[in-house]
Design an enzyme around this catalytic site. Structure first.
Site, mmCIF file in Angstrom:
data_model
loop_
_atom_site.group_PDB
_atom_site.id
_atom_site.type_symbol
_atom_site.label_atom_id
_atom_site.label_comp_id
_atom_site.label_asym_id
_atom_site.label_seq_id
_atom_site.Cartn_x
_atom_site.Cartn_y
_atom_site.Cartn_z
ATOM 1 N N GLY A 40 -1.003 -0.478 6.586
ATOM 2 C CA GLY A 40 -1.186 -0.236 5.158
ATOM 3 C C GLY A 40 -0.432 -1.165 4.249
ATOM 4 N N GLY A 41 0.529 -1.907 4.783
ATOM 5 C CA GLY A 41 1.234 -2.900 3.983
ATOM 6 C C GLY A 41 2.081 -2.322 2.875
ATOM 7 N N LYS A 52 2.332 6.210 -7.144
ATOM 8 C CA LYS A 52 1.393 7.129 -7.795
ATOM 9 C C LYS A 52 1.712 8.580 -7.456
ATOM 10 C CE LYS A 52 -0.184 3.423 -9.260
ATOM 11 N NZ LYS A 52 0.897 2.646 -8.646
ATOM 12 N N SER A 147 2.897 -9.963 -0.227
ATOM 13 C CA SER A 147 3.974 -10.488 -1.063
ATOM 14 C C SER A 147 5.201 -9.600 -0.963
ATOM 15 C CB SER A 147 3.505 -10.587 -2.514
ATOM 16 O OG SER A 147 3.144 -9.297 -3.014
ATOM 17 N N HIS A 446 -21.637 15.159 -21.931
ATOM 18 C CA HIS A 446 -20.823 15.688 -23.027
ATOM 19 C C HIS A 446 -20.359 17.098 -22.685
ATOM 20 C CE1 HIS A 446 -19.451 16.560 -27.096
ATOM 21 N NE2 HIS A 446 -20.083 17.722 -26.994
#
Length: 467
Positions: A40-41, A52, A147, A446
């Site tokens: 997953g890095g 989050k 990164s 709506h």
């Protein structure tokens, strides 16, 4: 492995693992090499997902403390259990990383743990934690190593007083005073988390306002909202020096042409961006071309200058975003098999998951003016939207920029509730080369927040209905 692999993917972050899955779907014999124990890095383990999770938890806390009473819901004795909050975050990470393991098994992708080094154009050497190595041969090699947090001179990370974004996601207690160097996405999101938990948060930004590079009108409104929420913003300010004692950190600050002043805090979070993670790959040995900032140069097929070696995601520059890396990974492997596909960088959305959320796609007004591109503006406030009113979330607006002749949508900038979801409609419209009139003629349910997008599209032609 005796037979050469079709594809060796180095890195199992969003770009790498998605590329491996797509390659397997296309029938390529694929191996993915990842040095960390879980897949997953950065995004899944110490970035997008944990941030989050904490943003949502602390948003619920702030609602209970300050907003629920107006709904007739009384919350008394509201408290915080940091350990439980962090445990919830960690459970989410464990569940999602396990999901990638499942997907690898389902798609018959071999995962190898270790640090990869490219020793030849078709060869990767992988060393595990014990130093034991194995050699892989591949017809193609895809670099997707992502990164790491960027540092600045004089502010070395120590994990205690000077922290990076990874540290800031796992603090065991709430710092009384927190300074954040960098007013971009990471700084604002993590600053919001710790402000909600009780920290006095000061954000130090070198440019004239927070969120450098985003639309000016959006930045100005975001600044007003975040100040009202309690963030202390110091734009046009540099942190020039730091003195650390056992109990505090003292920063020397320089604002414009004025005199220097000092700020004493408990911790300083350096959030000035990220740099490509390529140090262990042996790129110099193979002569892989890089730009002056260390990003790997690639062509439109994500091929480097060395045949058979490709690169995607953060290591090639552009927006350092998980979804950008995913799209590039998919396109890169599809092109290996003769398929089409293209990633339009100017149509990649960016989102800040604060409250309100901020989302943007395409050029800013300032950049259009600077390049001499003519445009029309359609703008609609959330304060005029019935669903936003019913939610008590009326701060913000939707802004659409469109070509004055063709009416083609050039950009969209949103600050308001669920902006990260609303931007998807604008991205789809831009990818489909639709006009603002197409959005204006599309029936929206709506009451819904999505009506703000339609009204902004109507406003491009000066005919918004509810403003």
């Amino acid at each position: 492995m005796s037979e050469p692999l079709d594809l060796i993917v180095i890195g199992a972050g969003p770009g790498g693992y998605v590329a491996a899955i797509r390659a397997a779907q296309l029938g390529l014999k694929t191996v993915c090499v990842e040095k960390e124990p879980s897949l997953g890095g950065t995004c899944l383990n110490v970035g997008c997902i944990p941030s989050k999770a904490l943003l949502h938890s602390t948003h619920l806390l702030e609602m209970a403390q300050t907003e629920m009473a107006s709904h007739g819901i009384r919350c008394s004795g509201v408290g915080v259990d940091i350990d439980a909050m962090m445990q919830r975050k960690n459970r989410i990470i464990t569940h999602l990383t396990g999901g990638i393991d499942f997907l690898f098994k389902k798609n018959k992708i071999t995962r190898i743990r270790g640090t990869a080094t490219l020793t030849a154009p078709d060869t990767v050497t992988v060393a595990d934690d014990a130093g034991i190595t194995q050699t892989l041969k591949g017809k193609n090699i895809l670099i997707a190593t992502g990164s790491v947090p960027a540092s600045i001179p004089g502010f070395s990370f120590d994990g205690h007083h000077v922290i990076d974004s990874t540290n800031a996601l796992s603090l065991s207690g709430v710092p009384e005073r927190l300074a954040i160097i960098g007013g971009g996405v990471i700084g604002l999101e993590l600053g919001t988390v710790w402000r909600r938990l009780g920290s006095s948060v000061t954000i130090i930004e070198a440019t004239d306002n927070i969120l450098p590079g985003m639309d000016g009108e959006l930045r100005r409104m975001a600044s007003r909202i975040f100040k009202k929420q309690g963030l202390h913003l110091r734009p046009s300010t540099l942190a020039t020096e730091m003195a650390v004692t056992d109990h505090a950190v003292t920063l020397t600050l320089k604002s414009g042409e004025g005199p220097t002043d000092t700020l004493t805090i408990d911790k300083v979070l350096v959030a000035v961006g990220r740099v490509p993670s390529t140090g262990s790959l042996g790129l110099d040995h193979l002569g892989i071309a890089m730009d002056p900032r260390g990003f790997i140069r690639v062509d439109n097929h994500y091929r480097t200058n060395i045949p058979g070696i490709l690169a995607i995601g953060d290591v090639i520059g552009g927006p350092m975003l998980a979804h950008k890396a995913e799209e590039e990974g998919i396109v890169a492997v599809e092109r290996l098999t003769g398929q089409g596909g293209q990633v339009h960088r100017e149509r990649i959305p960016g989102v800040v998951y604060t409250n309100p959320e901020i989302a943007t796609v395409g050029p800013t007004e300032e950049s259009l003016k600077h390049t001499g591109v003519d445009y029309r503006v359609g703008r609609f406030p959330f304060s005029a939207n019935s669903r936003a009113r019913s939610m008590d979330q009326t701060d913000g607006f939707v802004k659409i920029l469109a070509d004055p002749v063709s009416d083609r949508i050039l950009a969209a900038h949103i600050i308001g509730p669920q902006a990260g979801d609303l931007i998807a409609e604008a991205v789809l419209a831009m990818e489909s080369d639709l006009a603002a009139e197409d959005l204006a003629r599309t029936c929206h349910s709506h009451p819904s927040l999505s009506e703000t997008v339609r009204e902004a599209a109507l406003a491009v032609d000066g005919r918004a209905l509810h403003m």
